[in-house]
Design an enzyme around this catalytic site. Structure first.
Site, PDB file in Angstrom:
ATOM      1  CG  MET A 243      23.192  11.490   2.954  1.00  0.00           C
ATOM      2  SD  MET A 243      24.153  12.720   2.085  1.00  0.00           S
ATOM      3  CE  MET A 243      23.248  12.701   0.535  1.00  0.00           C
TER       4      MET A 243
ATOM      5  CE  LYS B 232     -17.436  -6.127   3.300  1.00  0.00           C
ATOM      6  NZ  LYS B 232     -17.022  -7.413   3.331  1.00  0.00           N
TER       7      LYS B 232
ATOM      8  CG  PHE C 245     -10.113  -9.239  11.130  1.00  0.00           C
ATOM      9  CD1 PHE C 245      -9.266  -9.748  11.809  1.00  0.00           C
ATOM     10  CD2 PHE C 245     -10.440  -9.214   9.894  1.00  0.00           C
ATOM     11  CE1 PHE C 245      -8.082 -10.399  10.910  1.00  0.00           C
ATOM     12  CE2 PHE C 245      -9.564  -9.777   9.061  1.00  0.00           C
ATOM     13  CZ  PHE C 245      -8.293 -10.239   9.625  1.00  0.00           C
ATOM     14  CD  GLN C 246      -7.774  -7.185   7.771  1.00  0.00           C
ATOM     15  OE1 GLN C 246      -8.588  -6.509   6.710  1.00  0.00           O
ATOM     16  NE2 GLN C 246      -6.431  -7.693   7.527  1.00  0.00           N
TER      17      GLN C 246
ATOM     18  CD  GLU D  27      -1.787  -2.276   1.616  1.00  0.00           C
ATOM     19  OE1 GLU D  27      -2.607  -3.292   1.740  1.00  0.00           O
ATOM     20  OE2 GLU D  27      -0.556  -2.639   1.867  1.00  0.00           O
TER      21      GLU D  27
END
Length: 597
Positions: free
Chosen positions: A493, A174, A124-125, A62
């Site tokens: 760096m 949802k 959940f999630q 993502e």
């Protein structure tokens, strides 16, 4: 499904929220979504399956989705769109959202959420996505009612691209995407909005700026990414203003390409790894006109010593940036493109003779602060500057429209110093956040947006591994992205700063157990090439550019090379290190400067 939406379909009761969402996206001109599915967004993915107006690009992470959308937006001037699921899907996107926020990139991120009734129950999630992303976005929304869905999505696009652009997140429970939702006509059901950025600078401030331009003997235009964000017309106006005034131009890292970097009036990038002439001109000018730049610490060096004797003008659409870091004498709040056009309209050419200023600049330029010596023997070790220079020269010879993305580190600075950009929107890098792992997914977005262009990610081996999984995306969509790795086996760096500040104690900056990038490319259905010496370099670059598919070029470069010139953090612009021989005589970095690294 046809991209057009008939008027009599707008209020049909048969649409669910996911279908309404996609119809509004089509209405907003969205053609591509970068995303990754999950349970909370399955209704949206089902709706995507049943239409053919919007293309979906399946990334492998993502964070990469947001970086790809950023590059899509930056290379096209349109809004990039991201679709992620709830919980870890949304939290994985946060780095990309902050990156877009700091670099002012218009992105709309659509995140799934658990059903409204479960919010706050540790489902959940589930994650508090709006709470987590509030400081990571320009604005965010949680859709609570079906009737708010279409108006929120329309408004989100206005906010993302309006004023100072930035990322906007819409959290979609949802039950909102599964249930029925109305499709009001544009303008109906509009939410209350107070966001109304000022576009035109104050006339008195413009008059003060013109007066300062006429009396200046040592003027300088200091340009930033805001010029590019304002659109191609802003870059064109900047070029005309510079031509008519004869003033020199310098640029931030993010502004490269707004003014042709091959033009004689361009002094190079300023700041920590900017050119000697750009930094000395910034320190010594008597008029500094900042156009769409925000005076970040990598540019200013020591704030109390920044351009100490100049009359300062700051043009920016974001009022919060004016006088935030550097106090200025004149504020030009408004769209920077319109501001430049207003200055053009008011400029009559009646200014001071600045020939002595140009003579001084040419004396500084003669030092050739970006210069280097490359042993041309076939078996010689490749210097990274030479690799970038040859890449530019050979890519230019193809005549193709070229977009360059980068990761973050020494290679990023060498790319900025040695690759030339004469058009805006072709240089895509992470400036404000400095996000390792940006370049490869950004190359995906740039290639999707510009399928016929040459897209090159100039990378370091450490940054490349941050989002290496996107080679899978490149393979799936047959994107001819070229990954050009300057491989010195170090986090370069970090190593350079460890030498300067920490007695060359290389704590955890050497990359052991690196993969074989040639075989890795082949494992991802691409072509792998490697150059280990000067005699192999041109051949590898030419083969990479000629190949019509994805290529990973592993360029083995000198491991101990450092990036110069350099202003030690916290030092003023006139205390530059021009090379390793200057380090012994350089003033020690202050304690405050160490804090700024």
């Amino acid at each position: 499904m046809n991209a057009s939406i008939r008027q009599d379909e707008r209020n049909t009761p048969a649409l669910n929220g996911a279908e309404v969402l996609l119809r509004v996206l089509v209405e907003q001109g969205v053609e591509v979504i970068f995303g990754y599915p999950g349970g909370a967004v399955l209704p949206i993915y089902d709706a995507l399956f049943k239409q053919d107006s919007i293309r979906h690009v399946l990334v492998r992470h993502e964070q990469a989705a947001v970086h790809a959308a950023e590059a899509y937006a930056r290379s096209t001037g349109r809004v990039g769109v991201v679709l992620v699921t709830s919980g870890p899907g949304a939290t994985n996107a946060v780095t990309g959202l902050v990156d877009a926020l700091m670099d002012s990139i218009p992105v709309v991120c659509l995140s799934g959420q658990v059903p409204t009734a479960l919010i706050g129950n540790d489902a959940f999630q589930e994650a508090d996505t709006t709470g987590i992303t509030r400081p990571a976005t320009k604005h965010n929304y949680l859709v609570k009612r079906p009737s708010d869905l279409a108006p929120i999505v329309r408004e989100a696009f206005e906010v993302a691209r309006g004023g100072r652009p930035g990322p906007v997140l819409i959290d979609l429970p949802k039950d909102i995407t599964v249930g029925k939702a109305p499709m009001p006509a544009p303008g109906q059901g509009r939410l209350h909005r107070l966001y109304n950025p000022r576009l035109d600078a104050d006339r008195n401030a413009l008059a003060q700026t013109i007066a300062a331009m006429k009396r200046a003997k040592r003027p300088l235009f200091y340009t930033g990414g805001g010029v590019i964000n304002s659109g191609p017309q802003a870059s064109a106006a900047l070029r005309e203003l510079a031509r008519r005034t004869g003033f020199p131009v310098t640029s931030t890292l993010m502004g490269l390409g707004a003014f042709p970097t091959t033009d004689r009036q361009f002094l190079g990038m300023l700041g920590m790894h900017g050119s000697y002439e750009a930094n000395l001109a910034t320190h010594g000018c008597d008029l500094l006109i900042a156009l769409g730049a925000r005076f970040d610490d990598r540019v200013t060096g020591r704030v109390d010593a920044f351009s100490p004797d100049s009359f300062k003008v700051h043009a920016d659409i974001d009022p919060s940036q004016i006088n935030k870091i550097i106090r200025v004498d004149v504020a030009l709040q408004g769209d920077v493109g319109r501001t430049i056009e207003a200055l053009l309209a008011a400029w009559d050419g009646d200014g001071q003779d600045i020939s002595e200023w140009w003579a001084q600049i040419e004396a500084w330029r003669a030092l050739d602060s970006f210069g280097f010596e490359q042993d041309k023997k076939a078996d010689a070790i490749i210097r990274p500057q030479y690799a970038v220079r040859r890449l530019y020269e050979l890519a230019s010879a193809t005549g193709r429209d070229t977009f360059v993305t980068t990761e973050v580190g020494q290679h990023q600075m060498w790319a900025a110093q040695h690759f030339q950009f004469d058009k805006p929107n072709r240089w895509l890098t992470s400036g404000g956040l400095g996000t390792m792992g940006y370049g490869l997914p950004a190359a995906v977005g740039a290639q999707v947006a510009n399928p016929d262009a040459l897209v090159i990610d100039i990378a370091g081996e450490a940054s490349t591994l941050m989002n290496i999984q996107e080679l899978g995306t490149i393979a799936q969509y047959r994107l001819p992205v070229k990954l050009f790795i300057l491989n010195n086996r170090y986090m370069g760096m970090v190593r350079q700063w460890q030498e300067l500040l920490h007695g060359s104690r290389y704590s955890q900056s050497y990359s052991e157990a690196l993969p074989d990038f040639v075989r890795l490319a082949e494992a991802f259905h691409g072509t792998g090439l490697r150059a280990t010496c000067v005699g192999e370099l041109d051949g590898v670059i030419e083969r990479m550019l000629a190949h019509d598919g994805p290529v990973v070029a592993d360029i083995c470069v000198a491991q101990d090379e450092n990036c110069y010139p350099m202003i030690p953090s916290g030092a003023p612009h006139n205390e530059m290190l021009l090379g390793p021989d200057a380090e012994a005589n350089a003033a020690k970095v202050t304690q405050e400067g160490m804090m700024l690294v």
